[in-house]
Design an enzyme around this catalytic site. Sequence first.
Site, mmCIF file in Angstrom:
data_model
loop_
_atom_site.group_PDB
_atom_site.id
_atom_site.type_symbol
_atom_site.label_atom_id
_atom_site.label_comp_id
_atom_site.label_asym_id
_atom_site.label_seq_id
_atom_site.Cartn_x
_atom_site.Cartn_y
_atom_site.Cartn_z
ATOM 1 N N SER A 193 12.834 -42.728 -14.945
ATOM 2 C CA SER A 193 11.740 -41.879 -14.502
ATOM 3 C C SER A 193 11.848 -41.755 -12.992
ATOM 4 O O SER A 193 11.826 -42.763 -12.279
ATOM 5 C CB SER A 193 10.400 -42.492 -14.915
ATOM 6 N N ARG A 213 -0.040 -47.297 -14.158
ATOM 7 C CA ARG A 213 0.130 -48.219 -13.036
ATOM 8 C C ARG A 213 -0.697 -49.458 -13.298
ATOM 9 O O ARG A 213 -1.922 -49.403 -13.290
ATOM 10 C CB ARG A 213 -0.363 -47.589 -11.737
ATOM 11 N N GLU A 244 13.808 -44.383 -7.702
ATOM 12 C CA GLU A 244 13.024 -43.953 -6.539
ATOM 13 C C GLU A 244 13.656 -44.382 -5.224
ATOM 14 O O GLU A 244 13.048 -44.250 -4.172
ATOM 15 C CB GLU A 244 11.581 -44.427 -6.657
ATOM 16 N N ASN A 273 7.770 -39.525 -5.219
ATOM 17 C CA ASN A 273 7.040 -39.811 -3.971
ATOM 18 C C ASN A 273 7.869 -40.751 -3.099
ATOM 19 O O ASN A 273 8.156 -40.460 -1.943
ATOM 20 C CB ASN A 273 5.683 -40.455 -4.264
ATOM 21 N N GLY A 298 10.686 -41.416 -9.516
ATOM 22 C CA GLY A 298 9.469 -41.553 -8.725
ATOM 23 C C GLY A 298 9.685 -40.766 -7.448
ATOM 24 O O GLY A 298 10.185 -41.295 -6.460
ATOM 25 N N LYS A 310 0.840 -1.196 0.000
ATOM 26 C CA LYS A 310 0.000 0.000 0.000
ATOM 27 C C LYS A 310 0.877 1.249 0.000
ATOM 28 O O LYS A 310 0.651 2.179 -0.774
ATOM 29 C CB LYS A 310 -0.903 -0.035 1.231
ATOM 30 N N TYR A 321 10.855 -34.562 -19.475
ATOM 31 C CA TYR A 321 9.400 -34.411 -19.321
ATOM 32 C C TYR A 321 8.993 -34.527 -17.868
ATOM 33 O O TYR A 321 9.737 -35.071 -17.040
ATOM 34 C CB TYR A 321 8.639 -35.428 -20.170
HETATM 35 P P1 ADP Z 1 -7.706 -2.215 3.528
HETATM 36 O O1 ADP Z 1 -6.290 -2.634 3.432
HETATM 37 O O2 ADP Z 1 -8.546 -3.110 4.348
HETATM 38 O O3 ADP Z 1 -8.276 -1.879 2.191
HETATM 39 P P2 ADP Z 1 -7.426 0.606 3.919
HETATM 40 O O4 ADP Z 1 -6.283 1.135 4.676
HETATM 41 O O5 ADP Z 1 -7.342 0.703 2.460
HETATM 42 O O6 ADP Z 1 -7.699 -0.870 4.392
HETATM 43 O O7 ADP Z 1 -8.653 1.432 4.460
HETATM 44 C C1 ADP Z 1 -9.947 1.005 4.671
HETATM 45 C C2 ADP Z 1 -10.912 2.031 4.112
HETATM 46 O O8 ADP Z 1 -10.682 3.309 4.654
HETATM 47 C C3 ADP Z 1 -10.787 2.162 2.622
HETATM 48 O O9 ADP Z 1 -12.057 2.299 2.060
HETATM 49 C C4 ADP Z 1 -10.012 3.428 2.466
HETATM 50 O O10 ADP Z 1 -10.291 4.037 1.243
HETATM 51 C C5 ADP Z 1 -10.494 4.236 3.638
HETATM 52 N N1 ADP Z 1 -9.453 5.189 4.027
HETATM 53 C C6 ADP Z 1 -8.205 4.913 4.420
HETATM 54 N N2 ADP Z 1 -7.501 6.013 4.639
HETATM 55 C C7 ADP Z 1 -8.334 7.046 4.385
HETATM 56 C C8 ADP Z 1 -8.177 8.468 4.409
HETATM 57 N N3 ADP Z 1 -7.025 9.034 4.718
HETATM 58 N N4 ADP Z 1 -9.244 9.215 4.087
HETATM 59 C C9 ADP Z 1 -10.407 8.646 3.753
HETATM 60 N N5 ADP Z 1 -10.622 7.333 3.706
HETATM 61 C C10 ADP Z 1 -9.591 6.521 4.009
HETATM 62 MG MG MG Z 2 -7.840 -0.625 0.970
HETATM 63 MG MG MG Z 3 7.128 -45.905 -6.189
#
Ligand code: ADP
Ligand code: MG
Ligand code: MG
Length: 921
Positions: free
Chosen positions: A781, A561, A762, A785, A783, A25, A869
């Site tokens: 071949s 087999r 094997e 497992n 084997g 993120k 293969y």
């Molecule tokens: P997730 O990883 O579960 O998606 P997020 O961190 O993206 O969690 O956030 C959850 C919700 O909160 C999302 O809908 C996101 O858009 C909203 N959100 C997060 N930060 C903000 C922010 N600064 N302003 C407005 N909404 C936010």
């Molecule tokens: Mg999110």
């Molecule tokens: Mg065998």
Amino acid sequence: MPYVYDFDHKHPRPPMELKDLLGGKGANLAEMTSVLDLPVPPGFTISTDACRDYMADGWPESLDAEVARARKRLERAMGKVIGDANDPLLVSVRSGAKFSMPGMMDTVLNLGLNDKSVEGLAAQTDDERFAFDSYRRFVAMYGRIVLELPGEEFDALFDAAKEKVGTTSDAKVPTDVLRDLVTSYSELVERHTGQPFPQDPAAQLRGAIEAVFRSWNGPRAIAYRDRERIDHNLGTAVNVQAMVFGNRDDNSGTGVGFTRDPATGAKGAYGDFLVNAQGEDVVAGIRNTEPISELKKQFPKVHAELLKIFSRLEQHYQDMCDTEFTIERGKLWMLQTRVGKRTGAAALRMAVDMAGAKDLGISRAEALTRVTEDHLDAVLHPQFAGSDFTVWAKGLGASPGAAVGRIYFTADDAAAAAARGEKVVLVRSETSPEDVHGMLAAEGILTARGGLVSHAAVVARGWGKPAVVGAEVLKLSPHEVTVGGITLKEGDWLSLDGAAGIVVAGQVPLTEATPPPAFATVLSWADDVRRGKLAVRANADTGEDAANARSLGAEGIGLCRTEHMFLGEDRLPVVRRMILADTPAEETAALEELRQVQREDFVSILAAMDGLPVTVRLLDPPLHEFLPDTEEMAVKEATTGLTAEERKLYDAALSWKEANPMLGTRGVRLGVVKPGLYAMQVRALMEAARQRVADGGHPVVEIMIPLTVSREELALARSWVEGAVAEVTGEEAPAPSNGVAPMKGTKAKKGRLEVTIGTMIETPRAALRAAEIAEVADFFSFGTNDLTQMTFGFSRDDVEGRMMGTYLELGLLANNPFDVVDFDGVGELVRLGVQRGRSTRPNLKVGVCGEHGGQPDSIAMFYDAGLDYVSCSPFRVPVARLAAAQAVLAASADSAGGKTKKPSGKKSRAKKSAHKKSKGH
Ligand code: ADP
Ligand code: MG
Ligand code: MG
């Protein structure tokens, strides 16, 4: 190294490549801010380093000061101060690990509100109700998520307040009631924690950051990482970001958008939004969302801007992206983006569309690497058979495929039932990260609320599990669900179709899946890449399986087999007669009878695989597997008594009983003890082959001796086989056993039998002595497992149930070696075996026929080791074709660029053997 980076920090590399440091993120927020210059609310990311250091030694000393400085910078940029009594800045605290991970801490919104700043927010926005509603939400969120208090207690207070004012709508709760709720929420916090609700914004911030760190090691996060094979040491980043408000007024809103349809792959923007709503409201499915196309009517300018951003994101990431956005009083803000998850059908369609689109610049090779095993599995999923059923409820088709199971209403109950061996459908009002273990255990998922981007929908699609969401007609109570007067209880059967959004009471029969057109295209591209480098065969024991395997793209049979042919109802008594035979004459008679039936089996297999190699393994399992269970017979003897026939069988079973049957008289050892057996099998096989030739077919037969440990043993077995071949064909023995004369290939030659003789490798000894074994083998071949069992000394039946889980948990093994081949130990034996075998016979054909032959990471290793293969069960053949192509592409990228890929943190993918390639082609 600093711990904290602003979104606009100048990194030496594009931030989108810094997911290890910034989390997914954070990396993408920084990319959108500093590279793409998109409207993103400012903020900063606390790196995964900080989380790792926190896990090792507790809260890092310098972190408070760094966060304080970053906070100052943010406040300066926004012209507002967190916690300010007149015009406060509010922030969100968001977790974000390298891989997107349900089970991590939920986001805390509106942080920075306290008894004073709430008044400032009210004054600034001229909206007291908005301010107190935000504060109320914040106290409850912080209480539930950071202080880990029971969320229901907050809900109960809210529900009671609504009842008192006589409304069911959150929006209709008046301001003074919201004020009172803040007070009662705060009292609730104090009652539980013994402390007042934290008023100091710095303390709030630190509490939330620490809660994110802690959530990395929460049980749900750990369970998710185990399943996805994500390294437990990666840690998570934390993002602190200025709040924007989609819940300010009717000129505001929030939504989730995709640059293409993640369910079908169709081009064009896709998603949902809600007017006057905040954050999670869309995802939680609490209110009914509107499709993004509606945005055009209500917010035409925002809609146009969003579409422009979508196309820039696709160009930039060269892939489908998903986004979160918020509109505050008509202004668009981007809150998140990443390369989006997609269904299998969508992944295939996008691969084909994007490789065909000039402007994206994606090669076929690149497109191939984006399709995964799970994507193929998903389109190979079963569907409802026919239309002979009554629809009980309808919802949104959120994740394709049909599922049948018994209803359970909680994740715990679903997981427990699945552990008992039941097929389960999880039915819930909506799902949250708390339910992940139950969703995992379920065949399918049904929710009453939520849209196509709800938690249930997103998670199910990611896993390729059928799901129907937002089936609002469901009336749910804790132990039953009713629609239109029909009530189903816990444990009752339910069927659902996750593509059509259809739910049926009872069990609907399922069909095999029919993959979309892009499936064949993608696999044909894969075949182009791997052709001549790594072939894919199937393990098949019947003509029907062989035909099925061929239609799925198998290029022959790597393992047929023959014991399965012995277990049929009509065959078992004959096999038993052979075992029980008192005289050679009796034994010969029984063998003769078996030969007749085996011949028919072989004819149909050879016909199905005409022109392609068919590897037939001579009888492998210990004979006692064909005899009755000794314990059952003992019970019968003690209770009803035994017939004379049963008595004889029981005695035979007792006399064949072994302490360690898997290491006992089986495989070629059985052949040595009962030499007529293998000769009989070969005669049946050669007669079948001859008949195929007579019918104008082209059989390519490879006869395989199991469990060999030495040259002498294989030479002996080979002599019986050659004898039987000569007897039937009237020709000389098919292949030289006198050293290193070149073997013939499997080129089509009409009217002639092609027979080669080889062995399974094997046992560790066979791998080590491969050089001399190759003197009398035309092919090997592996084997894997048995080779895994014997290399580890792990009896699969015993260790998988009892100790494997603990070993994986403790990190004593990175993977279950019966699932992903052990690169280092078993892999070393494979590499050695190939090398030594080819040192004797350079054109030795080598394959693998263990279950690993259908597992992508293992396939990469086998290619690396120089195998010709892989062979796997028929329904894995498409996966193996794709994985083989991906292995070829990865190897050529490695050798071309010479760049060593950084370990990704997904365990089995990252490893590459350091072993020098010894390719035989
Ligand atoms: P997730 O990883 O579960 O998606 P997020 O961190 O993206 O969690 O956030 C959850 C919700 O909160 C999302 O809908 C996101 O858009 C909203 N959100 C997060 N930060 C903000 C922010 N600064 N302003 C407005 N909404 C936010
Ligand atoms: Mg999110
Ligand atoms: Mg065998």
